[in-house]
Design a protein around this motif. Structure first.
Motif, mmCIF file in Angstrom:
data_model
loop_
_atom_site.group_PDB
_atom_site.id
_atom_site.type_symbol
_atom_site.label_atom_id
_atom_site.label_comp_id
_atom_site.label_asym_id
_atom_site.label_seq_id
_atom_site.Cartn_x
_atom_site.Cartn_y
_atom_site.Cartn_z
ATOM 1 N N UNK A 106 5.736 -35.601 11.352
ATOM 2 C CA UNK A 106 5.881 -36.699 10.685
ATOM 3 C C UNK A 106 7.363 -37.384 10.431
ATOM 4 N N UNK A 107 8.374 -36.972 9.734
ATOM 5 C CA UNK A 107 9.835 -37.250 10.220
ATOM 6 C C UNK A 107 10.366 -37.877 11.227
ATOM 7 N N UNK A 108 9.723 -37.950 11.835
ATOM 8 C CA UNK A 108 10.514 -38.374 13.211
ATOM 9 C C UNK A 108 9.353 -39.486 13.929
ATOM 10 N N UNK A 109 8.238 -40.081 12.790
ATOM 11 C CA UNK A 109 7.308 -41.100 13.151
ATOM 12 C C UNK A 109 7.629 -41.942 12.233
ATOM 13 N N UNK A 110 7.341 -42.245 10.722
ATOM 14 C CA UNK A 110 8.747 -42.877 9.900
ATOM 15 C C UNK A 110 9.902 -43.015 10.533
ATOM 16 N N UNK A 111 10.568 -42.581 11.337
ATOM 17 C CA UNK A 111 12.076 -42.795 11.924
ATOM 18 C C UNK A 111 11.394 -43.769 13.149
ATOM 19 N N UNK A 112 10.486 -43.817 13.687
ATOM 20 C CA UNK A 112 10.540 -45.154 14.491
ATOM 21 C C UNK A 112 9.435 -46.061 14.096
ATOM 22 N N UNK A 113 8.710 -45.911 13.487
ATOM 23 C CA UNK A 113 8.203 -47.145 12.791
ATOM 24 C C UNK A 113 9.157 -47.826 11.578
ATOM 25 N N UNK A 114 10.265 -47.013 11.378
ATOM 26 C CA UNK A 114 11.457 -48.099 10.875
ATOM 27 C C UNK A 114 12.411 -48.663 12.117
ATOM 28 N N UNK A 115 12.124 -48.499 12.655
ATOM 29 C CA UNK A 115 12.986 -49.093 14.094
ATOM 30 C C UNK A 115 12.370 -49.890 14.569
ATOM 31 N N UNK A 116 10.484 -49.668 14.518
ATOM 32 C CA UNK A 116 10.553 -51.492 15.238
ATOM 33 C C UNK A 116 10.191 -52.360 13.849
ATOM 34 N N UNK A 117 10.457 -51.503 12.897
ATOM 35 C CA UNK A 117 10.048 -52.783 11.018
ATOM 36 C C UNK A 117 11.700 -53.601 11.814
ATOM 37 N N UNK A 118 13.146 -52.482 12.266
ATOM 38 C CA UNK A 118 14.013 -53.114 12.117
ATOM 39 C C UNK A 118 14.287 -54.134 13.314
ATOM 40 N N UNK A 119 13.762 -53.894 14.201
ATOM 41 C CA UNK A 119 13.392 -54.927 15.359
ATOM 42 C C UNK A 119 12.640 -56.712 15.071
#
Length: 83
Positions: A1-14
């Motif tokens: 769960x924690x890692x998937x939130x990190x990937x979502x944050x990176x996509x939103x940052x892009x």
């Protein structure tokens, strides 16, 4: 769960970075003025819209914070301590 939130944050940052570039481009307008014989030469004027430039700066700040937190979430393997 924690890692998937990190990937979502990176996509939103892009997406925030792309939005920052779009806002910057909307905030800069260049106009070319033709030469007037015997009065003035041709020149170029640039208009900067402060609200678009400020929105671009805010988007860059948000993208930077999301990148830092997203990378931390993706690279950290252990779960945070709970009390």
């Amino acid at each position: 769960m924690r890692e998937s939130v990190g990937w979502v944050e990176l996509v939103v940052a892009l997406l925030a970075g792309i939005g920052a570039v779009a806002c910057w481009n909307m905030g800069v307008r260049t106009t070319e003025f033709p030469a007037v014989p015997d009065v003035s030469p041709a020149y170029q004027g640039t208009f900067y819209s402060g609200s678009w430039i400020a929105l671009a700066a805010l988007a860059v700040i948000v993208a930077g914070l999301l990148i830092v937190d997203g990378v931390r979430r993706v690279r950290t393997e252990e779960s945070p301590p709970t009390r």
